[in-house]
Structure formats: structure tokens, C-alpha cells
Design a protein around this motif. Structure first.
Motif: not given
Length: 310
Positions: A69-70, A127-141
Motif C-alpha cells: 500500500k505504501e 488506485g486509478q492513475y493518469c499521467d503517472g499520478k493517482p487520480k485520487g487517494p488509494v482506497k481499501p477494496y
């Protein structure tokens, strides 16, 4: 006399998209990189789902070690890797990936979603990503141990590349070829390739199989019956060779050449041509052999820091 043109530093997004277009040329390239990541994670099962030849959807699911996760916030940044720390490590690299370019490149030309869970984690994380960066916070799933990477709308922002790859069936064939070749070389790993929404697999090989069994499953029983096993171990030149090659009873209209060097899928036109010259004396005119070769060369004698073709 006209004035000299002004030299400008390109925007980082432009630079990354140019670099991504070099690394990821078509869906099969992207899949090759992701399969190698799954193998590095010690997966014993790799499942691939594609839609429109991988241009609309390219999804890979494995049961490997997962991503911490880190590390999720930087997993799609360029040159972030768990596989080397110094340039000198390249002389002894034993993994497929090492640059940290694959996921970064894919995220610059597609929408990427990563769901992953490690063995010591109570849940998975997405996590969802665009242009190398997360679109938002990584969430439990909810998810099993391993990693699922979903790549959607490949080359959505590079219209010329997308137009050039306008034949989904051709792209699917290239994807199937990559899956099949890695399945043969990694016979202890189970591979599955399906088209999205279909129940019948285009490629399916069980875990803990043999290379001949997988050749039979992918290329048919005719070639599997006519294979010769070859092996060589040269301590002086520091290389090992293992392979399965067709005998003089078998031939096809186009040479099938599966070449792995230190477990990486590569192509060598010069080696292919040299082997075909030998076979030409035994096969009918304009007919060609089936070849699977695995070369293991001392790491210090191989420059892995190149872009190989598939």
C-alpha cells in the motif's frame, strides 16, 4: 536571413507521452511488460482479458506477491522500481523489469486501475492513475492476494497511433502470440487469455505443465509430435542452451521462432536467418521450421538496458 528558431524545454507531460509512445507501441507491448511484472512477482497463475484487441480493454490478473500500500502512490511514476538501486546492478540483474518505465508509460497513454493485495494485508487496495499520478487517494477494496491491472482506452490521447492500429483482430493475434510464447517458456505458470464477455479461452495452459504440452495446446499436436530436444552447456563461454526444434518431417509456410535470452522474449533476425539456412537443406522449398530456444548467458555479458522488439 531568417532568425534562428528558439529552443524550448518541452513540458513534462509532452516528454512523458513521447517516451510512452516509444515503450508502448501497441497492446501486445503493454501486455508483455505486465506479464513480466507478474512473473517477477512469482505468480503461478496469470489471466488476461482483452477487448478490441486490447485497445478498449487490457486486463491482467495474477496471484503474485502484490504491491505494498505504501508504494501505490508512486507505482506509476517513471523510474520507480524495486529491482535495482544503482547502475552497477544492471550487470547482475535477474528480473524482467528494472527501469520502472512500463506502468508509467502505460498510464500516460491509457486509463489505468490497479487493485492489489499482499499476503500480510487484511484487504486489497485500489488506485486509478493518469499521467503517472493517482487520480485520487488509494482506497481499501475487496480482492485476493496478487495484482489486477486494468488498462482502458489505450492511446486515447494519441489519435495517430490509435488510427494506425485500426484492426482489432490483428492486435488480438499479437496479444495471443505474446501470451502463448510466455506460456511455453514458463510452463510451471498457468496462463489464460480470453476476449471480454466470452467464456471460451483463446489460450489456456495449466500450471505445472511441460513445454511440449503447452506447444501442443497452442500450436497443435502435429508439431508437438515432431520435436527434437536440444541442450548445451558451455562453461568457457558462460552460456546454457535448451530448446525444442522441429525435425525434417515438419515444416510450415512461415518460420515460428520463439527466442528467450535470460528468460526475456526477444527477436534476432540474424540468428533466425542462420538457423533457416541450415534447415533449407532438409525442408521443401519455401518451407520453414518451428523453433523454441532458451539461452541463458552470464548477466555481465548481456546489455539488458535496450528496448527489445516483439
Amino acid at each position: 536571413m531568417s532568425a534562428p528558431s528558439v529552443i524550448r524545454k518541452l513540458d513534462e507531460t509532452v516528454v512523458n507521452r513521447i517516451a510512452a509512445g516509444e515503450v508502448i507501441q501497441r497492446p501486445a507491448n503493454a501486455l508483455k511488460e505486465m506479464i513480466e511484472n507478474s512473473l517477477d512477482a512469482k505468480s503461478s497463475s496469470i489471466q488476461v482479458i482483452v477487448k478490441q484487441g486490447g485497445l478498449k480493454l487490457l486486463q491482467i490478473q495474477d496471484n503474485g506477491s502484490g504491491i505494498r500500500k505504501e508504494d501505490m502512490d508512486i507505482v506509476c511514476e517513471r523510474f520507480t522500481t524495486s529491482k535495482l538501486t544503482s547502475f552497477e546492478d544492471l550487470t547482475s540483474i535477474a528480473t524482467y523489469g528494472f527501469r520502472g518505465e512500463a506502468l508509467a508509460s502505460i498510464s500516460h497513454v491509457a486509463h489505468v486501475t490497479i487493485t492489489t493485495r499482499t499476503a500480510d494485508s487484511k484487504c486489497a487496495y485500489r488506485g486509478q492513475y493518469c499521467d503517472g499520478k493517482p487520480k485520487g487517494p488509494v482506497k481499501p477494496y475487496a480482492g485476493n492476494v496478487g495484482t489486477q491491472i486494468t488498462v482502458e482506452d489505450l492511446f486515447y490521447n494519441i489519435s495517430t497511433r490509435k488510427k494506425a492500429l485500426k484492426n482489432p483482430s490483428e492486435e488480438h493475434g499479437r496479444v495471443a502470440e505474446v501470451v502463448g510464447r510466455y506460456a511455453i517458456h514458463n510452463a510451471t505458470v498457468g496462463f489464460t487469455l480470453k476476449k471480454h464477455g466470452e467464456s471460451v479461452a483463446d489460450v489456456r495452459t495449466p500450471a505445472n505443465s511441460t513445454q511440449i504440452d503447452n506447444i501442443r495446446a497452442i500450436y497443435g499436436p502435429t508439431v508437438a509430435r515432431e520435436l527434437l530436444e536440444i541442450a548445451s552447456d558451455d562453461q568457457k563461454l558462460q552460456f546454457k542452451l535448451n530448446g525444442l526444434i522441429s525435425n525434417a518431417n515438419y515444416s510450415v509456410k512461415k518460420c515460428i521462432f520463439l527466442l528467450f535470452i535470460n528468460h526475456r522474449l526477444v527477436d534476432s533476425a540474424s540468428l533466425r536467418k542462420a538457423i533457416e539456412v541450415v534447415y533449407a537443406a532438409y525442408l521443401p522449398k519455401n518451407m520453414h521450421p518451428f523453433l523454441y530456444l532458451s539461452l541463458e548467458i552470464a548477466p555481465q555479458n548481456v546489455d539488458v538496458n535496450v528496448h527489445v522488439c516483439i
